[in-house]
Design an enzyme around this catalytic site. Sequence first.
Site: not given
Ligand code: NAD
Length: 499
Positions: A149, A226, A281, A384
């Site tokens: 997001f 995440s 992130c 985090e």
């Molecule tokens: P999230 O893991 O909740 O969701 C990411 C994606 O995974 C979404 O499209 C979501 O629909 C999907 N998803 C969520 N739960 C799932 C499940 N149980 N099974 C399958 N798919 C699932 O992450 P978020 O809250 O949207 O984003 C924030 C996180 O992203 C933070 O931890 C941040 O550090 C990380 N992030 C990392 C980077 C990087 O490049 N390392 C960049 C941006 C954000």
Amino acid sequence: MTELTHWINGKHVKGTSGRFADVFNPATGEVQAKVPLASVAELDAAVAAAAAAQEGWAATNPQRRARVMMAFGDLINKHMDELAELVSREHGKTLPDGRGDVQRGLEVVEVCMGAPHMLKGEYTNDGGPGIDLYSMRQPLGVVAGITPFNFPAMIPLWKMAPALTAGNAMILKPSERCPSTSLRLAELLKEAGLPDGVLQVVNGDKEAVDAILDNDTVQAVGFVGSTPIAQYIYGRAATNGKRAQCFGGAKNHMIIMPDADLDKAADALVGAGYGAAGERCMAISVAVPVGEKTADALIERLVPRIEKLKVGPYTAGNDIDYGPVITAAAKARIEGLVESGLAQGAKLVVDGRGFKLQGYESGFFVGPSLFDNVTPEMDIYREEIFGPVLSTVRAKTYDDALTLVKDNPYGNGTAIYTADGDTARDFANKVNVGMVGINFPIPVPLSYHTFGGWKKSAFGDLNQYGPDAFRFYTRTKTVTQRWFSGIKEGGEFHFKAMD
Ligand code: NAD
């Protein structure tokens, strides 16, 4: 109530699963739209159509594919303000930050305008008598991007621009919390000349993601989100024989040496810790001053800066520093972690609890908090937080500070503030983190380098964007060729080394 769609074969298509998720306005707490959550059947149909479209797209020469990126870049520039508003409306970040989100994605599109250069193969003339070898980079077929997001424009652009220019079709599954920017980018790509079906935006949740992971036509998965989900997706994609790179969460430290310019370090920490409400992130969430005197002087500089931060809705214009967090659940989690920090013995130097904004009482705003005397066992250090909370861990020496960063399970970004080149070089050489800032708080590399963390911040191989992205989204085929000019003498029966 706006009902959002999927984007399939160049058109908006209504969801048919009957399942929807609420898309909030985080500043008011109101539901502003509902987004359809795709079923397995909807996802599979989108993949089949993408596979049909991909063949013609892969056969289009690389320079023509790059021209679509040129037109796309122009359109992103033309619609910059509209896209930034779309980002801010669903995410809550300030408009300048929304523009930055689009801009850092656009920069990857710009690099993809030169993609033919990245897609060139290798050639060895006369590797043996009359024998030449060449390797070519071919697209994988249908690939998937699954995005978080917190950067609704930048990360979908990081995924789609290299994948598409390399000749693949892409299934983009954006975050269900901020889906509209991806849908708008898909419209702009069509206007730029991308054939229908080559980019399919399929909205959804775990059901759609699992359908991607289990679909045999999908060749590769690029995920950002995440850490627990990154690890899960990496495991399931790899088990199913897919190429996968899955980028996860972070806990980014900034070391502040006694010789650092402490005013500059404090300014940097405030921007990197609280910008975008800490929902980056690459946010700095741990300050590590070296020595008690440095720590006291740093805290003294941080407090007034943090107390001055202006928190508000993006509609307040350029005059706010950060907006709300993404959901009521995120706000409750952050507030719970602040309470745990107090209960576990950290000193709350700036208390952001109970923050309320007049007229926006139901919004997901969180006031800024600063902790001192944090230790590595505390939950506020281990988790985090992904909110406007900065923790200070005091280190006695540079070596202690370096060990703290090295022992942390995450390895996305880190920074050091110092006036000493030797310390900075030592840090950059020894630290086990993917992106390092020297007197630079958020070292997100420019688009012609590559972005990627180490340890639990990334699973799989190769980084995002830059040259690595073209390696990830293509596979190498190597041809050994010989053209006989004389008369064929007969078969060879042994495995021959080159003469
Ligand atoms: P999230 O893991 O909740 O969701 C990411 C994606 O995974 C979404 O499209 C979501 O629909 C999907 N998803 C969520 N739960 C799932 C499940 N149980 N099974 C399958 N798919 C699932 O992450 P978020 O809250 O949207 O984003 C924030 C996180 O992203 C933070 O931890 C941040 O550090 C990380 N992030 C990392 C980077 C990087 O490049 N390392 C960049 C941006 C954000």
